[in-house]
Write an enzyme that holds these catalytic residues in place. Structure first.
Site, short mmCIF file in Angstrom:
data_model
loop_
_atom_site.label_atom_id
_atom_site.label_comp_id
_atom_site.label_asym_id
_atom_site.label_seq_id
_atom_site.Cartn_x
_atom_site.Cartn_y
_atom_site.Cartn_z
N ASP A 34 0.80 -1.23 0.00
CA ASP A 34 0.00 0.00 0.00
C ASP A 34 0.83 1.28 0.00
O ASP A 34 0.31 2.36 -0.24
CB ASP A 34 -0.90 0.03 1.23
CG ASP A 34 -1.94 -1.08 1.19
OD1 ASP A 34 -2.28 -1.52 0.08
OD2 ASP A 34 -2.41 -1.50 2.27
N ASP B 33 0.36 5.43 2.15
CA ASP B 33 -0.69 4.84 2.98
C ASP B 33 -0.50 5.24 4.44
O ASP B 33 -1.13 6.17 4.92
CB ASP B 33 -0.70 3.32 2.81
CG ASP B 33 -1.86 2.69 3.54
OD1 ASP B 33 -2.98 3.22 3.45
OD2 ASP B 33 -1.65 1.69 4.24
N ASP C 242 2.70 -0.43 9.89
CA ASP C 242 1.64 -1.43 10.02
C ASP C 242 2.21 -2.67 10.68
O ASP C 242 3.22 -3.21 10.21
CB ASP C 242 1.11 -1.84 8.64
CG ASP C 242 0.02 -0.91 8.14
OD1 ASP C 242 -0.19 0.17 8.75
OD2 ASP C 242 -0.63 -1.24 7.13
N ARG D 101 -4.78 7.31 14.07
CA ARG D 101 -4.05 6.06 14.31
C ARG D 101 -2.70 6.32 14.97
O ARG D 101 -1.65 6.02 14.40
CB ARG D 101 -3.85 5.28 13.01
CG ARG D 101 -5.15 5.01 12.29
CD ARG D 101 -4.96 4.11 11.09
NE ARG D 101 -6.24 3.86 10.43
CZ ARG D 101 -6.38 3.17 9.31
NH1 ARG D 101 -5.32 2.66 8.72
NH2 ARG D 101 -7.56 2.97 8.79
#
Ligand SMILES: *[C@@H]1O[C@H](CO)[C@@H](O)[C@H](O)[C@H]1NC(C)=O
Ligand SMILES: *[C@@H]1O[C@H](CO)[C@@H](O)[C@H](O)[C@H]1NC(C)=O
Length: 261
Positions: A178, A202, A206, A258
């Site tokens: 991504d 993105d 992650d 986030r």
């Protein structure tokens, strides 16, 4: 006028005192930094860093020992299918066993494809400006015992499915990426410390699909909408065991969501 001058002078004196007094700067360091930065010889004793980690990653003792290979990146070129000796990709994929990677010069490495990291790899950008950008960027896939330290990773772009050199010199097919600065997929015992991550397509970090025993410390995350994701789908039951320590990081300016999610 005189009052202003004397206040400025006092401030200047105070700042000089801060800069020259090692004991006061040591006192301002957190437990991780004190562990290696407190040693004026850290440049020649780089592997000491491995024992400075805290949290769920534990101490990174599997990254050090007599059997370690010290590898220096001298070439900023990236050929993700047949990496040449001297490139970062060669260090992270072609060398079996423990490798401690440093950099010869300031450099910007523009990845042509996502960069896979093998187990027992430490990337150490201390004392030098290393920028990593381009396709990907960093991917830890089914690997363990990895240190990522002192890198500036930014402007990472999405990459359609591709074929890249993977751990232990095996060419592997990759799915779509991504465009995250660092992505952990089924990774274990990873320490991400003192990196500067920003402006990726993105997100910045992650941690997914059963990854665990991760410490994210002393990083600077900035200029990003979606910053950090720990587990990405309630259907992934393996993520119930995910343990991640997030400590001493700096978020912002311009982070939106986030932090972490
Ligand atoms: C993960 O961390 C926990 C807590 O520190 C520890 O008990 C466990 O052994 C670690 N697991 C792995 C696989 O490293
Ligand atoms: C690396 O870049 C920094 C500034 O970005 C500079 O201060 C330093 O001197 C450079 N180091 C080398 C070895 O060129």
């Amino acid at each position: 006028m005189a009052a202003t001058f004397s206040r400025c002078f006092t401030l200047a004196l105070f700042m000089v005192t801060l800069m020259v007094s090692p004991s006061s700067s040591l006192a301002n360091m957190n437990v991780i930094d004190k562990c290696w930065r407190g040693n004026p010889l850290w440049r020649s004793e780089r592997q000491q860093l491995a024992k400075c980690s805290v949290g769920f990653a534990g101490k990174m003792i599997n990254n050090i020992g007599k059997d370690i290979e010290k590898y220096k990146v001298t070439d900023l070129f990236d050929d993700p299918l047949s990496p040449k000796s001297g490139t970062l990709c060669y260090g992270t994929t072609m060398i079996k066993g423990k490798v401690w990677i440093t950099f010869k010069n300031n450099m910007t490495i523009t990845l042509q494809r996502p960069l896979l990291l093998s187990s027992f790899t430490a990337i150490d950008g201390r004392g030098i400006d290393v920028h990593i950008t381009g396709a990907g960027c960093l991917l830890v896939y089914q690997a363990a015992d990895i240190i990522i330290h002192g890198l500036r990773i930014h402007h990472c772009k999405a990459q359609p499915p591709s074929i890249v050199m993977g751990p232990n010199a095996k060419v592997i097919p990759l799915g779509r990426m991504d465009g995250d600065a660092i992505r952990l997929v089924t990774a274990r015992k990873v320490w991400i410390d003192h990196n500067t991550l920003y402006e990726c397509q993105d997100g910045l970090l992650d941690v997914t699909r059963g990854s665990t025993n991760v410490t994210v410390s002393n990083n600077w995350f900035r200029n990003q909408d979606k910053v950090m994701l720990l587990g990405h789908d309630d259907g992934h039951l393996r993520d119930k065991n995910m343990m991640v320590t997030v400590i001493f990081n700096h978020f912002g300016p311009n982070c939106n969501q986030r932090m972490p999610r």
